[in-house]
Write an enzyme that holds these catalytic residues in place. Structure first.
Site, PDB file in Angstrom:
ATOM      1  N   GLU A 179       9.821   0.682  10.765  1.00 36.98           N
ATOM      2  CA  GLU A 179      10.909   1.634  10.510  1.00 36.98           C
ATOM      3  C   GLU A 179      10.314   3.021  10.658  1.00 36.98           C
ATOM      4  O   GLU A 179       9.526   3.442   9.818  1.00 36.98           O
ATOM      5  CB  GLU A 179      11.453   1.463   9.080  1.00 36.98           C
ATOM      6  CG  GLU A 179      11.973   0.084   8.758  1.00 36.98           C
ATOM      7  CD  GLU A 179      13.289  -0.232   9.416  1.00 36.98           C
ATOM      8  OE1 GLU A 179      13.832   0.620  10.152  1.00 36.98           O
ATOM      9  OE2 GLU A 179      13.777  -1.348   9.204  1.00 36.98           O
ATOM     10  N   LYS A 233       0.846  -1.203   0.000  1.00 36.37           N
ATOM     11  CA  LYS A 233       0.000   0.000   0.000  1.00 36.37           C
ATOM     12  C   LYS A 233       0.877   1.248   0.000  1.00 36.37           C
ATOM     13  O   LYS A 233       1.418   1.664   1.015  1.00 36.37           O
ATOM     14  CB  LYS A 233      -0.930   0.048   1.210  1.00 36.37           C
ATOM     15  CG  LYS A 233      -1.970   1.151   1.007  1.00 36.37           C
ATOM     16  CD  LYS A 233      -2.481   1.745   2.288  1.00 36.37           C
ATOM     17  CE  LYS A 233      -1.537   2.681   2.966  1.00 36.37           C
ATOM     18  NZ  LYS A 233      -1.304   3.981   2.263  1.00 36.37           N
TER      19      LYS A 233
HETATM   20  P1  NAD Z   1       2.806   8.328   7.938  1.00 37.66           P
HETATM   21  O1  NAD Z   1       3.079   7.499   9.116  1.00 37.66           O
HETATM   22  O2  NAD Z   1       1.802   9.395   8.042  1.00 37.66           O
HETATM   23  O3  NAD Z   1       2.343   7.410   6.715  1.00 37.66           O
HETATM   24  C1  NAD Z   1       3.125   6.346   6.246  1.00 37.66           C
HETATM   25  C2  NAD Z   1       2.226   5.333   5.562  1.00 37.66           C
HETATM   26  O4  NAD Z   1       1.392   4.708   6.521  1.00 37.66           O
HETATM   27  C3  NAD Z   1       1.287   5.905   4.520  1.00 37.66           C
HETATM   28  O5  NAD Z   1       1.157   4.958   3.472  1.00 37.66           O
HETATM   29  C4  NAD Z   1      -0.023   6.069   5.286  1.00 37.66           C
HETATM   30  O6  NAD Z   1      -1.145   6.031   4.424  1.00 37.66           O
HETATM   31  C5  NAD Z   1       0.011   4.859   6.190  1.00 37.66           C
HETATM   32  N1  NAD Z   1      -0.670   4.985   7.479  1.00 37.66           N
HETATM   33  C6  NAD Z   1      -0.760   6.064   8.282  1.00 37.66           C
HETATM   34  N2  NAD Z   1      -1.400   5.748   9.428  1.00 37.66           N
HETATM   35  C7  NAD Z   1      -1.717   4.431   9.353  1.00 37.66           C
HETATM   36  C8  NAD Z   1      -2.374   3.510  10.228  1.00 37.66           C
HETATM   37  N3  NAD Z   1      -2.846   3.884  11.424  1.00 37.66           N
HETATM   38  N4  NAD Z   1      -2.495   2.227   9.827  1.00 37.66           N
HETATM   39  C9  NAD Z   1      -2.010   1.825   8.637  1.00 37.66           C
HETATM   40  N5  NAD Z   1      -1.391   2.640   7.755  1.00 37.66           N
HETATM   41  C10 NAD Z   1      -1.238   3.936   8.118  1.00 37.66           C
HETATM   42  O7  NAD Z   1       4.237   8.898   7.491  1.00 37.66           O
HETATM   43  P2  NAD Z   1       4.605   9.877   6.290  1.00 37.66           P
HETATM   44  O8  NAD Z   1       4.313  11.269   6.695  1.00 37.66           O
HETATM   45  O9  NAD Z   1       4.024   9.368   5.018  1.00 37.66           O
HETATM   46  O10 NAD Z   1       6.183   9.643   6.209  1.00 37.66           O
HETATM   47  C11 NAD Z   1       7.094  10.354   6.970  1.00 37.66           C
HETATM   48  C12 NAD Z   1       7.563   9.562   8.174  1.00 37.66           C
HETATM   49  O11 NAD Z   1       8.164   8.334   7.767  1.00 37.66           O
HETATM   50  C13 NAD Z   1       8.644  10.272   8.957  1.00 37.66           C
HETATM   51  O12 NAD Z   1       8.380  10.209  10.339  1.00 37.66           O
HETATM   52  C14 NAD Z   1       9.903   9.488   8.646  1.00 37.66           C
HETATM   53  O13 NAD Z   1      10.910   9.559   9.591  1.00 37.66           O
HETATM   54  C15 NAD Z   1       9.382   8.122   8.467  1.00 37.66           C
HETATM   55  N6  NAD Z   1      10.320   7.318   7.682  1.00 37.66           N
HETATM   56  C16 NAD Z   1      11.034   6.329   8.315  1.00 37.66           C
HETATM   57  C17 NAD Z   1      11.960   5.589   7.619  1.00 37.66           C
HETATM   58  C18 NAD Z   1      12.766   4.506   8.285  1.00 37.66           C
HETATM   59  O14 NAD Z   1      13.247   3.632   7.595  1.00 37.66           O
HETATM   60  N7  NAD Z   1      12.921   4.501   9.585  1.00 37.66           N
HETATM   61  C19 NAD Z   1      12.149   5.822   6.275  1.00 37.66           C
HETATM   62  C20 NAD Z   1      11.424   6.828   5.663  1.00 37.66           C
HETATM   63  C21 NAD Z   1      10.490   7.556   6.388  1.00 37.66           C
END
Ligand code: NAD
Length: 481
Positions: free
Chosen positions: A253, A179
């Protein structure tokens, strides 16, 4: 809009969406809408899980193939992604603002090398081992694929972070429902085309772009055996709670606020450390989880470090993500820009000093641009030093001695990455070993596919990449005989 952009890639074919809901990503450099694609809702996720389940459970199917035979498919998939390199890089840059030069390195080429690495690992790993039993007889320990994987990725590295999950899953015989995040969906259609062209068997990879609700439905779906998530710490916590209740294995992650420790012997010249320091602190406009955005400088050389970082930040060409010369593009959405601007305002209110940036770059009136920004005189306990900003904003903090630097680096809720900058790499490695993070670099930072990548504390659970990353897609079965 092409035929494919009106369908989902499910069960090896292009399937009509169950509703007329659409996702329209916006180009953050121009604020112009891009191509609309369907948004997956629960019924579409159900169809994708059914396809993945059928492919996994089929007698004589994918999960039971010889690893070498699966590796050939994985390699063909890598080749088909490479053949679409420019389409992928352009799709990524025009959706999330990643400079095209960066997308060409990290969103194409790098993901296919991860696929090839796991294809090799599938061929060389001994999945079954026999041990002499202590109680007589022998035990066969089989490492079997965990099953159907629900993979959820963010928008910042949509291809690489998808492949971090798909590659070990396919290598081990799992099937996947991916997704993608609504902000970056178009490249996932190119990925689907590559899978189709590579002859990935039906149902092994299914792609359903959608929002949080579709993600939440996938996480708790009874047909899913494991969840692999990359994203924010709050979403990771919500997902971990659901997986805890369901006793469902999960890899998380999450966010970061890594420290870059500059030792007192570092050569503080742009020509010597400039390129690596910029890469470790500003890559993808600061929208990278592992960046060393808290720079710790020895008090004796504090002014020199602030001046160097300020000079580097000022020198970065900011502009349209599709312009070859751009090194810092826009932030992904208007909301993300507002969030970053909010942190800059908070930093000022807390008394930190802006040495460069802090506003909209001159001449870029449209687009969600933010100048590369550096704060000096920052307190390690302040919001600026503790929270993940996810934009081109660095803070520079003074330390007294190496023990102080290590304790400041460790004084964080996060524990994902970090760097140490020094003229003496051995001394740097000794300091790096004292920092409590899942990964850390000396004079450079780039997650190498051969090594486990991930975080401790609020940065997540489990690891991706390396042989350790493959283990998360396997579970042992002991056969006493
Ligand atoms: P986000 O958590 O808002 O969303 C990430 C994904 O999860 C999206 O596809 C979203 O639709 C989905 N999602 C959100 N809430 C959900 C839930 N409750 N259940 C299931 N799916 C859900 O994050 P974002 O704003 O898209 O990305 C930025 C974040 O990602 C930053 O905090 C960044 O540090 C982190 N990130 C971490 C890594 C790593 O490897 N540690 C790598 C890249 C980004």
């Amino acid at each position: 809009m092409s035929y494919r952009h009106e369908h989902f890639y499910i069960g090896g074919t292009w399937v009509r969406p169950s509703t007329e809901r659409l996702i329209t990503p916006i180009n953050p450099s121009t604020e112009e809408p891009l191509v609309s694609v369907p948004e997956a809702v629960e019924e579409d996720v159900d169809a994708a899980v059914r396809a993945a389940r059928a492919a996994f459970d089929a007698p004589g199917g994918w999960a039971t193939w010889e690893p070498g035979r699966r590796a050939e498919v994985v390699e063909r998939f890598a080749a088909e992604l490479d053949a679409r390199a420019e389409a992928i890089a352009t799709a990524v840059s025009s959706q999330n603002g990643m400079p095209i030069a960066v997308a060409r390195q990290l969103e194409v080429g790098y993901p296919s090398s991860v696929l090839r690495y796991y294809a090799d690992l599938a061929r060389t790993t001994e999945f079954t081992k026999t041990r002499a039993g202590l109680l007589g007889g022998s035990v066969e320990v089989r490492n079997v694929p965990v099953g159907v994987v629900g993979a959820i990725v963010p928008w910042n590295y949509p291809q690489a972070l998808s492949v971090f999950k798909i590659a070990p899953a396919m290598a081990t015989g799992c099937t996947v429902v991916l997704k993608p995040s609504p902000e970056a969906v178009l490249d996932s259609f190119v990925m689907a085309e590559a899978a189709e062209a590579a002859g990935v068997p039906a149902g092994v990879l299914n792609i359903v772009p959608g929002g949080r609700d579709a993600g939440a439905h996938l996480v708790s779906h009874p047909g899913v055996d494991k969840v692999a998530f990359t994203g924010s710490t709050p979403a990771g916590r919500a997902i971990a709670e659901v997986c805890g209740r369901l006793l469902r294995p999960v890899t998380l992650e999450l966010g970061g606020k890594s420290a870059g420790i500059v030792l007192d012997d570092a050569v503080l010249e742009p020509a010597v450390i400039g390129e690596d320091l910029v890469r470790a602190t500003f890559t993808n406009n600061g929208q990278t989880c592992f960046l060393s955005t808290r720079i710790l400088a020895p008090r004796s050389r504090y002014t020199e470090v602030v001046d160097l970082v300020t000079e580097l930040a000022r020198s970065l060409p900011v502009g349209d993500a599709l312009d070859e010369r751009t090194l810092v593009g826009p932030l992904v959405t208007a909301q993300q820009r507002e969030r970053v601007a909010g942190y800059i305002a908070k930093g000022r209110a807390e008394g930190a000093r802006v040495t460069t940036g802090g506003g909209r770059p001159v001449g870029l009136e449209r687009g969600w641009f933010m100048e590369p920004t550096v704060f000096a005189d920052v307190d390690n306990r302040s919001v600026l030093a503790q929270e993940e900003i996810f934009g081109p904003v660095l803070c520079v903090l003074p330390y007294n001695d190496v023990d102080d630097a290590v304790s400041m680096a460790n004084d964080s809720d996060f524990g994902l990455g970090g760097t140490v900058w020094t003229a003496d790499p051995e001394r740097g490695a000794a300091v790096a070993r004292r920092v409590r993070t899942g990964t850390i670099g000396v004079n450079r930072y780039l997650p190498d596919p051969v090594a486990p990548f991930g975080g401790v504390k609020a940065s997540g659970l489990g690891r991706e990449l390396g042989p350790e990353g493959m283990q998360a897609y396997l579970q042992p079965q002991s056969l006493y005989r």
